[in-house]
Write an enzyme that holds these catalytic residues in place. Structure first.
Site, PDB file in Angstrom:
ATOM      1  N   THR A 176       0.962  -1.326   0.087  1.00  0.00           N
ATOM      2  CA  THR A 176       0.015  -0.022   0.010  1.00  0.00           C
ATOM      3  C   THR A 176       0.853   1.186   0.067  1.00  0.00           C
ATOM      4  O   THR A 176       2.128   1.348   0.680  1.00  0.00           O
ATOM      5  CB  THR A 176      -0.913  -0.069   1.215  1.00  0.00           C
ATOM      6  OG1 THR A 176      -1.860  -1.000   1.125  1.00  0.00           O
ATOM      7  CG2 THR A 176      -1.543   1.163   1.307  1.00  0.00           C
ATOM      8  N   VAL A 205     -13.337  -4.631   1.906  1.00  0.00           N
ATOM      9  CA  VAL A 205     -13.030  -3.108   1.812  1.00  0.00           C
ATOM     10  C   VAL A 205     -12.153  -3.105   3.046  1.00  0.00           C
ATOM     11  O   VAL A 205     -12.449  -3.512   4.154  1.00  0.00           O
ATOM     12  CB  VAL A 205     -14.106  -2.184   1.996  1.00  0.00           C
ATOM     13  CG1 VAL A 205     -13.557  -0.849   2.187  1.00  0.00           C
ATOM     14  CG2 VAL A 205     -14.937  -2.222   0.549  1.00  0.00           C
ATOM     15  N   THR A 227      -0.716   1.581   6.952  1.00  0.00           N
ATOM     16  CA  THR A 227      -0.382   0.443   5.928  1.00  0.00           C
ATOM     17  C   THR A 227      -0.117  -0.718   6.993  1.00  0.00           C
ATOM     18  O   THR A 227       0.364  -0.687   8.064  1.00  0.00           O
ATOM     19  CB  THR A 227       0.683   0.484   4.979  1.00  0.00           C
ATOM     20  OG1 THR A 227       0.890  -0.864   4.456  1.00  0.00           O
ATOM     21  CG2 THR A 227       2.211   0.986   5.908  1.00  0.00           C
TER      22      THR A 227
HETATM   23  N1  ASP Z   1      -4.125  -1.748   4.714  1.00  0.00           N
HETATM   24  C1  ASP Z   1      -4.396  -2.500   3.305  1.00  0.00           C
HETATM   25  C2  ASP Z   1      -5.557  -3.248   3.481  1.00  0.00           C
HETATM   26  O1  ASP Z   1      -5.837  -3.814   4.421  1.00  0.00           O
HETATM   27  C3  ASP Z   1      -2.974  -3.319   3.105  1.00  0.00           C
HETATM   28  C4  ASP Z   1      -1.797  -2.923   3.233  1.00  0.00           C
HETATM   29  O2  ASP Z   1      -1.515  -1.817   3.712  1.00  0.00           O
HETATM   30  O3  ASP Z   1      -0.708  -3.532   3.032  1.00  0.00           O
HETATM   31  O4  ASP Z   1      -6.390  -3.197   2.292  1.00  0.00           O
END
Ligand code: ASP
Length: 309
Positions: A176, A205, A227
């Site tokens: 992300t 989501v 993230t």
């Molecule tokens: N936070 C993001 C999600 O759960 C994934 C990530 O940050 O890698 O969609």
């Protein structure tokens, strides 16, 4: 007097170990982070807004297949891409988010248009796509988002119930993306964009498009982009929690970030990190994983780029 601004970006947090990184890959990530930081800093340096700066930095990473956002978005359980993004303007607490969208080159730009032009905060799926069409967004062909690496990641878990964070899969390809900025006018902004988690359920989501969970900005406190495993960030209302600790408890940015990432998130076994900047231009980049792709700069100071813990 040196103009004052601050900018920080992330490209995902997770099991990033130096022992597993090739020198070529490290160079490629460092270069991509540097480019994204530069894209945002150019705007802040000439007096542009924090909103424009975070859009520029995040768009740059969305265009880079190394990151799980835009072009490099991971595959969901049915072999498609559903992307999420959000932005918040700390000067007026206006916000926009898009969830479960596909075919859009720069989801963060759509989030901004939702903030500026839709009269709503969060649009999802077909409705978000109809809004994008009305705004004249081009629909990119599926092969624009097809990345052999991501496809192999998904094939590993296809047909199982395993929903994997981009950074927990075999090849550990992150992540992300996000940006937070303080501009010369003293305004804060935050932006986050993601492809979510490999093999996530159709319609899932995460925290990234949700204001208060993955993204938050308020001129009186801070701007935050998160993230990590989104379910925990949603349950912890993480980005807003950092702002609340500063506002209601008078904590410093660093103390608030540590409390949220190293204690509260760990309590519910949540893994990940965040980037944050406060109204004074202080920057915090906490994470409770092995690493987090990150970079930051303050006016007149050296650029910082980090990967490992
Ligand atoms: N936070 C993001 C999600 O759960 C994934 C990530 O940050 O890698 O969609």
């Amino acid at each position: 007097m040196t103009p004052s601004y601050s900018l920080a970006i992330h490209g995902g947090a997770g099991t990033i170990l130096k022992s597993e990184m090739s020198p070529e890959k490290e160079v490629a990530y460092t270069k991509a982070l540097r480019e994204a930081l530069d894209a945002g800093e150019v705007i802040l340096k000439k007096g542009g807004s924090s909103v424009d700066a975070v859009i520029a930095a995040v768009s740059s990473m969305e265009d880079c297949p190394l990151f799980n956002a835009g072009r490099g978005a991971v595959f969901n359980a049915v072999g498609g891409h559903e992307m999420d993004a959000s932005i918040m303007d700390g000067s007026n607490r206006m916000a926009g988010g898009a969830a479960g969208i596909s075919g859009i080159k720069n989801p963060i730009c759509l989030a901004r248009d939702i903030m500026d032009k839709s009269g709503h905060v969060l649009l999802i799926g077909e409705g978000a796509m109809a809004f994008a069409d009305a705004q004249g967004y081009e629909r990119m062909p599926a092969d624009y988002f097809h990345d052999a690496f991501r496809y192999a990641q998904w094939k590993d878990v296809q047909g199982t119930d395993a929903m994997q964070l981009d950074h927990t899969v075999k090849d550990r390809k992150f992540g992300t993306v996000g940006a937070v900025a303080l501009d010369q006018q003293g305004h804060l902004a935050a932006a986050t964009s993601t492809g979510g988690m490999t093999n996530k359920k159709f319609g899932r989501v995460g925290d990234s498009p949700v204001i208060g969970a993955g993204t938050y900005a308020y001129d009186l406190t801070c701007a935050v982009s998160c993230t990590g495993s989104g379910e925990f960030f949603l349950r912890g209302v993480v980005a807003y929690d950092v702002s609340c600790l500063m506002e209601y408890k008078g904590m410093t940015l660093q103390a608030a970030c540590d409390e949220v990432i190293q204690r509260r998130l760990m309590e519910i076994e949540g893994d990940g990190g965040l980037i944050a900047v406060d109204a004074l231009g202080n920057i915090a980049l906490p994470f409770n994983t092995e690493g987090m792709y990150r970079a930051s700069v303050k006016a007149g100071q050296e650029v910082f780029v980090g990967i490992y813990g």
